[in-house]
Scaffold this motif. Structure first.
Motif, PDB file in Angstrom:
ATOM      1  N   ARG A  56       0.856  -1.191   0.000  1.00 22.28           N
ATOM      2  CA  ARG A  56       0.000   0.000   0.000  1.00 22.28           C
ATOM      3  C   ARG A  56       0.887   1.234   0.000  1.00 22.28           C
ATOM      4  O   ARG A  56       1.662   1.454   0.944  1.00 22.28           O
ATOM      5  CB  ARG A  56      -0.923  -0.002   1.220  1.00 22.28           C
ATOM      6  N   VAL A  57       0.784   2.038  -1.034  1.00 24.39           N
ATOM      7  CA  VAL A  57       1.496   3.314  -1.126  1.00 24.39           C
ATOM      8  C   VAL A  57       0.486   4.401  -0.775  1.00 24.39           C
ATOM      9  O   VAL A  57      -0.457   4.658  -1.521  1.00 24.39           O
ATOM     10  CB  VAL A  57       2.082   3.523  -2.540  1.00 24.39           C
ATOM     11  N   HIS A  58       0.680   5.016   0.371  1.00 23.57           N
ATOM     12  CA  HIS A  58      -0.325   5.928   0.900  1.00 23.57           C
ATOM     13  C   HIS A  58      -0.427   7.212   0.085  1.00 23.57           C
ATOM     14  O   HIS A  58       0.577   7.744  -0.391  1.00 23.57           O
ATOM     15  CB  HIS A  58       0.010   6.291   2.353  1.00 23.57           C
ATOM     16  N   ARG A  59      -1.651   7.704  -0.022  1.00 21.47           N
ATOM     17  CA  ARG A  59      -1.871   9.009  -0.637  1.00 21.47           C
ATOM     18  C   ARG A  59      -1.177  10.071   0.208  1.00 21.47           C
ATOM     19  O   ARG A  59      -1.099   9.958   1.449  1.00 21.47           O
ATOM     20  CB  ARG A  59      -3.365   9.298  -0.719  1.00 21.47           C
ATOM     21  N   PRO A  60      -0.648  11.116  -0.407  1.00 18.80           N
ATOM     22  CA  PRO A  60       0.030  12.161   0.377  1.00 18.80           C
ATOM     23  C   PRO A  60      -0.980  13.044   1.112  1.00 18.80           C
ATOM     24  O   PRO A  60      -2.059  13.342   0.613  1.00 18.80           O
ATOM     25  CB  PRO A  60       0.790  12.948  -0.693  1.00 18.80           C
ATOM     26  N   GLY A  61      -0.626  13.433   2.327  1.00 19.69           N
ATOM     27  CA  GLY A  61      -1.395  14.433   3.048  1.00 19.69           C
ATOM     28  C   GLY A  61      -2.670  13.957   3.708  1.00 19.69           C
ATOM     29  O   GLY A  61      -3.442  14.790   4.200  1.00 19.69           O
ATOM     30  N   TYR A  62      -2.930  12.643   3.752  1.00 19.84           N
ATOM     31  CA  TYR A  62      -4.182  12.161   4.335  1.00 19.84           C
ATOM     32  C   TYR A  62      -3.963  11.649   5.761  1.00 19.84           C
ATOM     33  O   TYR A  62      -4.628  12.086   6.683  1.00 19.84           O
ATOM     34  CB  TYR A  62      -4.768  11.069   3.446  1.00 19.84           C
ATOM     35  N   HIS A  63      -3.031  10.709   5.930  1.00 17.13           N
ATOM     36  CA  HIS A  63      -2.674  10.228   7.254  1.00 17.13           C
ATOM     37  C   HIS A  63      -1.179  10.449   7.471  1.00 17.13           C
ATOM     38  O   HIS A  63      -0.367  10.172   6.580  1.00 17.13           O
ATOM     39  CB  HIS A  63      -2.948   8.729   7.398  1.00 17.13           C
ATOM     40  N   VAL A 110       4.661   3.827   2.996  1.00 19.69           N
ATOM     41  CA  VAL A 110       4.296   2.532   2.425  1.00 19.69           C
ATOM     42  C   VAL A 110       4.192   1.492   3.533  1.00 19.69           C
ATOM     43  O   VAL A 110       4.883   1.563   4.540  1.00 19.69           O
ATOM     44  CB  VAL A 110       5.316   2.052   1.364  1.00 19.69           C
ATOM     45  N   VAL A 111       3.290   0.537   3.326  1.00 17.38           N
ATOM     46  CA  VAL A 111       3.145  -0.621   4.209  1.00 17.38           C
ATOM     47  C   VAL A 111       2.924  -1.838   3.329  1.00 17.38           C
ATOM     48  O   VAL A 111       2.120  -1.801   2.390  1.00 17.38           O
ATOM     49  CB  VAL A 111       1.955  -0.469   5.181  1.00 17.38           C
ATOM     50  N   MET A 112       3.642  -2.920   3.634  1.00 14.45           N
ATOM     51  CA  MET A 112       3.440  -4.184   2.929  1.00 14.45           C
ATOM     52  C   MET A 112       2.613  -5.117   3.818  1.00 14.45           C
ATOM     53  O   MET A 112       2.785  -5.138   5.032  1.00 14.45           O
ATOM     54  CB  MET A 112       4.778  -4.840   2.574  1.00 14.45           C
ATOM     55  N   PHE A 113       1.701  -5.878   3.182  1.00 16.59           N
ATOM     56  CA  PHE A 113       0.860  -6.829   3.896  1.00 16.59           C
ATOM     57  C   PHE A 113       0.968  -8.206   3.256  1.00 16.59           C
ATOM     58  O   PHE A 113       1.230  -8.331   2.051  1.00 16.59           O
ATOM     59  CB  PHE A 113      -0.618  -6.404   3.855  1.00 16.59           C
TER      60      PHE A 113
END
Length: 335
Positions: A56-63, A110-113
């Protein structure tokens, strides 16, 4: 300063996904292939041994980092309580969360699952599957009520203001396409009444707490008789019954809604009791969720997901608001 140094870094989630591989053990490194690009960019990572992971590549500026770590802490606690949730993969540094910023690219978290097998359901889902979802949701809520959150735990609160207010994170419903003045007035009237109902319902600990907040069909995986919940990215503090309103997201006016809700409630009540006030607030929460989705659609109008809703979706949303105001929605839900 050179021209290159003055240029802003470009947003390139593909480059981030590729660079992130070096942060994990060799057994977890593979070729990232884009699965979904909505808010976050989600990649399937094909491993040399035939296995898979999800990145998961996080959207910028959200969390921010603390909010993401809080999400992962809840997932970890849920698993220890016997509830299957996505399992994050630790990097070489022992951490679940990483910030990746290749040269010239704007950085992202980023987080890998671990990979979870299953099929994403559609509106043709067997209504009985909602009974399983109700049971799982009740277990989530029971855990939420009992869990002592770690110091520094921080997640967004999904309230009336943050869902349909003028500064809501998902955007403004007033900017939805195809709404005339009469439609605006109908929705505004619905928003006002929803706010009053929710204020009366209140935010006591028995009604308001940490929830998934986005338990729609797209965030479920069906594997045989099992229903798996994924994507806790929007988990936060809200009304527990909001998880049922979210479960029918985008399909609030589907003819199977009464059956879906009935099965969900029966499943939920095998674990936890619901009072009449909890059932009576459902029409307000369902209408509010639909309005929130209108705001999201307005800010994502060019995406494939919004285009797939069709040109009449906003008009049907106005009809849903009229049904809510006339109490027809409440009668429909009751079956």
């Amino acid at each position: 300063m050179t021209d290159a140094a003055r240029m802003p870094a470009m947003d390139d989630p593909d480059a981030i996904a590729g660079a992130a591989m070096a942060l994990y053990p060799e057994s977890c490194r593979g070729t990232p292939r884009l699965l979904c690009l909505s808010e976050n960019a989600t990649y399937r990572v094909d491993l040399p041994d035939g296995g898979r992971r999800v990145l998961r590549v996080h959207r910028p500026g959200y969390h921010d980092a603390d909010e993401i770590r809080s999400e992962l802490a809840w997932l970890d606690s849920l698993r220890r309580d016997g509830i299957r949730t996505p399992v994050p993969v630790r990097g070489l540094d022992g951490e679940w969360l990483h910030h990746v910023a290749p040269p010239g690219v704007a950085g992202r978290h980023v987080v890998m699952f671990d990979w979870i097998a299953g099929t994403q359901p559609t509106a043709d889902i067997d209504p009985a599957s909602f009974a399983r979802l109700g049971r799982i949701t009740a277990r989530l809520h029971r855990h939420s009520r009992q869990w002592s959150r770690p110091p520094g735990f921080r997640r967004r609160a999904w309230t009336h203001a943050t869902m349909v207010g003028p500064d809501a994170p998902w955007g403004r419903w007033q900017e939805a396409r195809g709404l005339d003045r009469t439609s605006h007035d109908v929705i505004a009237h619905a928003v006002e009444r929803i706010g009053a109902e929710l204020a009366e319902y209140g935010q006591g600990a028995e009604r308001f707490g940490l929830i998934h907040a986005d338990l729609r069909l797209a965030n479920l995986l069906i594997e045989g008789e099992a229903t798996h919940i994924i994507d806790f990215d929007d988990c936060g503090f809200s009304w527990f019954m909001q998880d049922l309103a979210a479960a029918i997201s985008f399909f609030e006016d589907h003819p199977h809604v009464p059956r879906w809700i009935g099965h969900w409630i029966r499943g939920y009540e095998t674990i936890a009791r619901l009072g009449q006030a909890d059932l009576s607030i459902l029409p307000a929460l369902i209408a509010q969720r639909r309005i929130q989705l209108m705001a999201w659609g307005a800010s994502h109008a060019e995406t494939a997901q919004v285009r797939a809703l069709g040109p009449g979706w906003n008009a049907r949303s106005v009809t849903l608001c009229r049904d809510y105001l006339a109490e027809r929605l409440a009668r429909t839900i009751a079956g």
